[in-house]
Design a protein around this motif. Structure first.
Motif, mmCIF file in Angstrom:
data_model
loop_
_atom_site.group_PDB
_atom_site.id
_atom_site.type_symbol
_atom_site.label_atom_id
_atom_site.label_comp_id
_atom_site.label_asym_id
_atom_site.label_seq_id
_atom_site.Cartn_x
_atom_site.Cartn_y
_atom_site.Cartn_z
ATOM 1 N N GLU A 133 10.043 -11.575 8.507
ATOM 2 C CA GLU A 133 8.796 -12.095 8.625
ATOM 3 C C GLU A 133 8.728 -12.513 10.290
ATOM 4 N N ARG A 154 17.346 -11.447 14.168
ATOM 5 C CA ARG A 154 17.349 -10.882 12.855
ATOM 6 C C ARG A 154 18.723 -10.262 12.413
ATOM 7 N N LYS A 157 12.934 -14.105 4.434
ATOM 8 C CA LYS A 157 12.000 -14.581 5.504
ATOM 9 C C LYS A 157 12.433 -14.545 6.855
ATOM 10 N N LYS A 158 13.715 -14.791 7.104
ATOM 11 C CA LYS A 158 14.347 -14.949 8.437
ATOM 12 C C LYS A 158 14.342 -13.647 8.779
ATOM 13 N N THR A 179 6.278 -16.311 -1.172
ATOM 14 C CA THR A 179 5.347 -16.545 0.202
ATOM 15 C C THR A 179 5.864 -15.435 1.166
ATOM 16 N N LEU A 180 6.340 -14.480 0.707
ATOM 17 C CA LEU A 180 6.541 -13.088 1.641
ATOM 18 C C LEU A 180 5.173 -12.321 1.695
ATOM 19 N N LYS A 181 4.920 -11.934 2.797
ATOM 20 C CA LYS A 181 3.504 -11.219 3.112
ATOM 21 C C LYS A 181 3.795 -9.684 3.235
ATOM 22 N N SER A 182 4.786 -9.307 4.150
ATOM 23 C CA SER A 182 5.018 -7.757 4.426
ATOM 24 C C SER A 182 5.408 -6.901 3.400
ATOM 25 N N GLU A 192 14.680 -15.429 -0.966
ATOM 26 C CA GLU A 192 13.553 -15.602 0.027
ATOM 27 C C GLU A 192 13.847 -16.281 1.181
ATOM 28 N N GLY A 205 9.457 -6.644 3.166
ATOM 29 C CA GLY A 205 10.167 -7.667 2.559
ATOM 30 C C GLY A 205 9.705 -7.617 1.044
#
Lengths: 164, 111, 119
Positions: free
Chosen positions: A164, A57, A160-161, A100-103, A156, A106
């Motif tokens: 997530e 990351r 995401k990398k 599409t990110l969830k946290s 995004e 992010g």
């Protein structure tokens, strides 16, 4: 518990950095304030504390910072051009895009980046369905998928990398 | 040499601040004003603080200026987000030549 | 009519900036601090724009936006004032002002939205 320890170290070094004095009194007051802050506000932060200490990351994070600064400079030149032009070349509107990110971290980074990017300003986040409402100063398309492709997709992919 | 670069950063920052505040006067509604001014003023003030760091070097005021840049970039978009959302919820209309408003459509569908 | 107003404003702004920056400097000995004091007047002009928006804003949200931008500009005031006077504690005032302005804008946003403060 490790979350509270890391938050205590951060608060203590910020205190020392801001007071800029290593007397005994400053260190004792800094330890007291650090313990108070870390035990009161640690529940607000994220569960996965050590997420950035990871060889997959970390390079993406250092790739993200210069890209962000470059987008900031482009946004400033674009905004100055729109303000100085005599006819005010703007076609504003609020569009809806999909993410599409969830946290939480992010989503926060994505919203702040979109605010400092040229031409967009985040108005609201719908976290359950994964929608962002964005005020766009020069609306090119009104569809959800085409606007997602134009606005969100570039950052995004990197976020995401990282998160997530 | 550092002082010349510091002066260049300060002049660029003041120019961007000036364009942002000009947008605060010229543009037609709340969202456009917020849009123009928050970007230009954030990067302009960061540039002024970086010029202060180049003048002072690695001592007390310079390192505090670097900390201040980090703080400003983290908090200025949050205030823009809060102000635009509260303006929309308190019933401020968009400009009459606006193209579309998906947010109020979705809010009407929910309620 | 709109074009005429645009050109009148352009002439007024360019004339003000020219008078402020290129007014003859009395001595070349301390030209940096004199130049920085003149750059400071441009920031004061930006602050007058923000005060104009706070004065005539049609809705309450416009006034809140002017207050937010004013809070960030004061940080720039304190940063520039620290150089020609040589006093390092101006940046402390700037940090404290920016923190207080951030918290007050968050509270003002919640108030405009029509919610209580403890939700």
């Amino acid at each position: 518990m490790i979350k509270r320890v890391i938050l205590f170290i951060g608060a203590f070094f910020t205190w020392i950095f801001l007071s800029w004095d290593t007397d005994m009194e400053h260190i004792i007051v800094g330890i007291a304030i650090g313990i108070f802050v870390s035990f009161m506000t640690a529940d607000l932060f994220e569960k996965r504390t050590l997420i950035l200490v990871n060889l997959k990351r970390c390079p993406w994070f250092f790739y993200y910072i210069p890209l962000f600064i470059w987008e900031c400079i482009k946004a400033n030149i674009d905004g100055a051009y729109r303000v100085v032009h005599p006819d005010l070349p703007i076609r504003p509107g609020i569009v809806k895009v999909r993410t599409t990110l969830k946290s939480d971290t992010g989503l926060t980074f994505l919203a702040n980046t979109l605010t400092l990017k040229p031409g967009t300003l985040t108005v609201d986040i719908d976290k359950e369905n994964g929608f962002l409402y964005i005020h766009w100063i020069d609306v090119k398309t009104q569809g959800v998928e085409a606007a997602t492709e134009l606005i969100v997709h570039k950052f995004e992919r990197i976020l995401k990398k990282i998160f997530e | 040499m550092n002082e010349i670069f510091g002066l260049i950063f300060i002049i660029v920052g003041v120019a961007f601040d000036f364009f942002g505040c000009l947008g605060l006067v010229r543009l037609p509604d709340v969202y456009n004003r917020l849009h123009s001014s928050i970007k230009c003023v954030t990067l302009g003030t960061s540039s002024i603080l970086f010029g202060l760091f180049l003048f002072k070097g690695f001592n007390e005021a310079g390192l505090k200026a670097l900390l201040c840049i980090l703080f400003l970039i983290l908090t200025a978009p949050v205030t823009a987000h809060v102000l635009s959302r509260s303006a929309h919820k308190s019933g401020v209309k968009l400009w009459e030549k606006s193209v579309c408003d998906k947010y109020s459509e979705d809010k009407d569908a929910l309620s | 009519m709109k074009r005429l107003r645009y050109f009148l404003g352009l002439i007024a702004i360019v004339a003000t900036l020219t008078i402020v920056i290129f007014y003859p400097i009395p001595s070349l000995l301390a030209w940096q601090s004199i130049f920085l004091k003149r750059v400071f007047f441009v920031l004061i002009l930006c602050g007058l724009f923000c005060l104009w928006r706070i004065l005539i804003g049609p809705t309450a949200a416009d006034r809140a936006v002017g207050l937010d931008i004013m809070g960030i500009l004061i940080l720039g005031f304190c940063a520039i004032l620290g150089i020609p006077t040589g006093r390092d504690w101006y940046i402390d005032i700037g940090i404290a002002w920016a923190l207080q302005s951030f918290i007050s804008i968050l509270a003002l946003g919640k108030y405009l939205e029509g919610r209580r403060f403890d939700e």
